[in-house]
Design a protein around this motif. Structure first.
Motif, PDB file in Angstrom:
ATOM      1  N   ASN A 169      14.303  -5.384 -74.149  1.00 10.94           N
ATOM      2  CA  ASN A 169      14.313  -6.454 -73.824  1.00 10.94           C
ATOM      3  C   ASN A 169      13.051  -7.354 -72.689  1.00 10.94           C
ATOM      4  N   ASP A 170      12.177  -8.311 -73.235  1.00 12.17           N
ATOM      5  CA  ASP A 170      11.306  -8.715 -72.008  1.00 12.17           C
ATOM      6  C   ASP A 170      11.232 -10.003 -71.767  1.00 12.17           C
ATOM      7  N   ASP A 171      11.922  -9.935 -71.380  1.00 14.49           N
ATOM      8  CA  ASP A 171      11.758 -11.719 -70.819  1.00 14.49           C
ATOM      9  C   ASP A 171      11.392 -11.480 -69.506  1.00 14.49           C
ATOM     10  N   VAL A 172      11.536 -10.886 -68.331  1.00 16.52           N
ATOM     11  CA  VAL A 172      11.145 -10.827 -67.084  1.00 16.52           C
ATOM     12  C   VAL A 172      10.001  -9.465 -67.013  1.00 16.52           C
ATOM     13  N   PRO A 173       8.828  -9.773 -66.719  1.00 15.59           N
ATOM     14  CA  PRO A 173       7.957  -8.276 -66.192  1.00 15.59           C
ATOM     15  C   PRO A 173       8.547  -7.149 -65.907  1.00 15.59           C
ATOM     16  N   THR A 174       8.622  -5.877 -66.321  1.00  9.77           N
ATOM     17  CA  THR A 174       9.341  -5.273 -65.460  1.00  9.77           C
ATOM     18  C   THR A 174       8.989  -3.307 -65.122  1.00  9.77           C
ATOM     19  N   PHE A 175       7.381  -3.304 -65.628  1.00  8.34           N
ATOM     20  CA  PHE A 175       7.675  -2.219 -65.438  1.00  8.34           C
ATOM     21  C   PHE A 175       5.818  -1.943 -64.787  1.00  8.34           C
ATOM     22  N   ASP A 176       5.503  -1.406 -63.962  1.00 15.56           N
ATOM     23  CA  ASP A 176       4.452  -0.876 -63.283  1.00 15.56           C
ATOM     24  C   ASP A 176       3.334  -0.642 -64.073  1.00 15.56           C
ATOM     25  N   ALA A 177       3.462   0.104 -64.878  1.00 13.46           N
ATOM     26  CA  ALA A 177       2.849   0.993 -66.252  1.00 13.46           C
ATOM     27  C   ALA A 177       3.691   1.634 -67.304  1.00 13.46           C
ATOM     28  N   ILE A 178       2.920   1.519 -68.319  1.00 13.36           N
ATOM     29  CA  ILE A 178       2.999   1.688 -69.662  1.00 13.36           C
ATOM     30  C   ILE A 178       2.471   2.621 -70.699  1.00 13.36           C
ATOM     31  N   THR A 179       3.140   3.585 -70.046  1.00 14.90           N
ATOM     32  CA  THR A 179       2.351   4.973 -71.065  1.00 14.90           C
ATOM     33  C   THR A 179       2.239   5.052 -73.271  1.00 14.90           C
ATOM     34  N   LEU A 180       1.443   5.052 -74.368  1.00 18.96           N
ATOM     35  CA  LEU A 180       0.885   5.359 -75.158  1.00 18.96           C
ATOM     36  C   LEU A 180       1.034   6.631 -75.827  1.00 18.96           C
ATOM     37  N   TRP A 181       1.395   7.287 -75.375  1.00 18.80           N
ATOM     38  CA  TRP A 181       0.445   8.720 -75.569  1.00 18.80           C
ATOM     39  C   TRP A 181       0.801   9.622 -77.225  1.00 18.80           C
ATOM     40  N   ASN A 182      -0.730   9.025 -77.989  1.00 15.87           N
ATOM     41  CA  ASN A 182      -0.510   9.304 -79.177  1.00 15.87           C
ATOM     42  C   ASN A 182       0.311   9.098 -80.017  1.00 15.87           C
ATOM     43  N   VAL A 183       0.598   8.088 -79.711  1.00 20.38           N
ATOM     44  CA  VAL A 183       1.483   6.995 -80.612  1.00 20.38           C
ATOM     45  C   VAL A 183       1.550   5.840 -80.769  1.00 20.38           C
ATOM     46  N   VAL A 184      -0.245   5.039 -80.112  1.00 23.17           N
ATOM     47  CA  VAL A 184      -0.168   4.059 -81.235  1.00 23.17           C
ATOM     48  C   VAL A 184      -0.487   3.724 -83.268  1.00 23.17           C
ATOM     49  N   GLU A 185      -1.037   5.444 -83.611  1.00 23.74           N
ATOM     50  CA  GLU A 185      -1.408   5.276 -84.915  1.00 23.74           C
ATOM     51  C   GLU A 185       0.358   5.533 -85.685  1.00 23.74           C
ATOM     52  N   HIS A 186       1.161   5.651 -85.074  1.00 25.75           N
ATOM     53  CA  HIS A 186       2.501   5.756 -85.545  1.00 25.75           C
ATOM     54  C   HIS A 186       3.562   4.350 -85.446  1.00 25.75           C
ATOM     55  N   ILE A 187       2.728   3.485 -85.161  1.00 27.47           N
ATOM     56  CA  ILE A 187       3.355   1.965 -85.191  1.00 27.47           C
ATOM     57  C   ILE A 187       2.606   0.674 -85.640  1.00 27.47           C
ATOM     58  N   PRO A 188       3.661   0.505 -87.262  1.00 28.86           N
ATOM     59  CA  PRO A 188       2.685  -0.531 -88.082  1.00 28.86           C
ATOM     60  C   PRO A 188       2.059  -1.652 -87.236  1.00 28.86           C
ATOM     61  N   ASP A 189       3.021  -2.254 -87.026  1.00 24.58           N
ATOM     62  CA  ASP A 189       1.945  -3.829 -86.311  1.00 24.58           C
ATOM     63  C   ASP A 189       1.713  -3.508 -84.780  1.00 24.58           C
ATOM     64  N   THR A 190       0.137  -2.479 -84.441  1.00 23.37           N
ATOM     65  CA  THR A 190      -0.285  -2.651 -83.255  1.00 23.37           C
ATOM     66  C   THR A 190      -0.610  -3.706 -82.510  1.00 23.37           C
ATOM     67  N   SER A 191      -0.589  -5.310 -82.990  1.00 20.28           N
ATOM     68  CA  SER A 191      -1.208  -5.730 -82.242  1.00 20.28           C
ATOM     69  C   SER A 191       0.550  -6.527 -81.732  1.00 20.28           C
ATOM     70  N   LYS A 192       1.221  -6.292 -82.862  1.00 21.08           N
ATOM     71  CA  LYS A 192       2.726  -6.885 -82.398  1.00 21.08           C
ATOM     72  C   LYS A 192       3.036  -6.161 -80.591  1.00 21.08           C
ATOM     73  N   LEU A 193       2.458  -4.537 -80.696  1.00 19.56           N
ATOM     74  CA  LEU A 193       2.891  -3.363 -79.739  1.00 19.56           C
ATOM     75  C   LEU A 193       2.644  -4.046 -78.383  1.00 19.56           C
ATOM     76  N   PHE A 194       1.333  -3.979 -78.958  1.00 21.64           N
ATOM     77  CA  PHE A 194      -0.132  -4.620 -77.647  1.00 21.64           C
ATOM     78  C   PHE A 194       0.700  -6.167 -76.143  1.00 21.64           C
ATOM     79  N   GLN A 195       1.458  -6.625 -77.756  1.00 26.95           N
ATOM     80  CA  GLN A 195       1.891  -8.525 -76.742  1.00 26.95           C
ATOM     81  C   GLN A 195       3.368  -7.901 -76.062  1.00 26.95           C
TER      82      GLN A 195
END
Length: 273
Positions: A126-152
């Motif tokens: 749920n992203d209705d309210v900004p929640t996190f001070d930091a998000i980590t993507l350690w060797n994950v981006v290359e496994h998620i089909p829609d990269t743009s949607k992930l970053f959004q």
């Protein structure tokens, strides 16, 4: 090796053997037996997370709220919580989350393991309210089909001024492919069938590459983040969102950061405050 790693010591002998079998099946035709062992020590154990925790400590105050997307067996989240971060992890693989919860229960029996580790993908948060001070993507981006949607999604989840940490292979580079450890080049990026044929000729199974890998590039990642108005740093803290100073070192640093053929993408993206 196991006796020296506090996070591998959270596992029973049977659990270690089960994880090795799980990884062997998951990466059948991809990893060699030695690569499976290295992966187990690096990612289930603390070897890989140690430098990542040091980076987090340099960039994010303790007690900050952290989300590790694709947390796997939970080692980074466990280490972050040991350093007083309010860290959480999501992972779509139920077996890996089950192990992560057991490890947390053994290290901190009062922690709400099911809330700390969730079986989910980034889309399901749920992203209705900004929640996190930091998000980590350690060797994950290359496994998620829609990269743009992930970053959004990450942008929506981050508080103003929050930081997104990224490590992933650059597939527009001359390097060994990060999973098969076979030679890769920008030609393979343009003609992926070339790499598939190479796998087949060597008796390797290309299904993991075809179904589990997104060939992200340095320029592609930077462009998507730029559209979301993130600013950029490298892991040393140098800012790359303004023009370089007129010095040889500054210009060289900028050239290395934006170099299209660099082997890996390693950056910190900061959301506008």
């Amino acid at each position: 090796m196991f006796d020296q790693d506090p996070y591998l010591n959270t596992l029973t002998v049977d659990e270690r053997d089960t994880i090795i079998r799980y990884l062997t099946d998951l990466y059948d035709g991809v990893f060699s037996p030695q690569s499976i062992e290295n992966h187990f020590i690096s990612y289930v154990g603390f070897e890989s997370s140690e430098s990542l925790i040091e980076l987090l400590l340099q960039q994010v105050p303790e007690k900050s709220k952290i989300l590790d997307i694709g947390c796997g067996f939970g080692t980074f989240v466990l280490a972050a919580r040991a350093h007083s971060y309010d860290a959480f992890g999501i992972e779509p693989a139920a077996f890996e989350v089950e192990i992560a919860r057991k490890r947390l229960g053994r290290l901190c029996p009062t922690a709400p393991a099911e809330a700390v580790f969730r079986i989910a993908s980034a889309d399901e948060i749920n992203d209705d309210v900004p929640t996190f001070d930091a998000i980590t993507l350690w060797n994950v981006v290359e496994h998620i089909p829609d990269t743009s949607k992930l970053f959004q999604k990450c942008h929506s989840l981050l508080k103003p001024g929050g930081k997104l940490f990224i490590i992933c292979p650059n597939y527009f580079a001359w390097r060994d492919e990060a999973h098969y450890h076979l030679p890769w080049s920008p030609v393979d990026f343009c003609f992926a069938s070339r790499f598939v044929n190479k796998c087949v000729k060597l008796g390797r199974n290309p299904e993991y590459f075809l179904n589990g890998i997104v060939t992200v590039t340095n320029w592609g990642v930077l462009q998507m983040l730029h559209r979301l108005k993130f600013s950029f740093m490298d892991f040393s803290g140098l800012n790359y969102s303004v023009a370089p100073r007129l010095s040889v070192s500054s210009i060289c640093n900028f050239a290395r950061f934006y170099f299209p053929f660099k082997q890996s993408i390693c950056l910190i993206a900061t959301k506008d405050s």
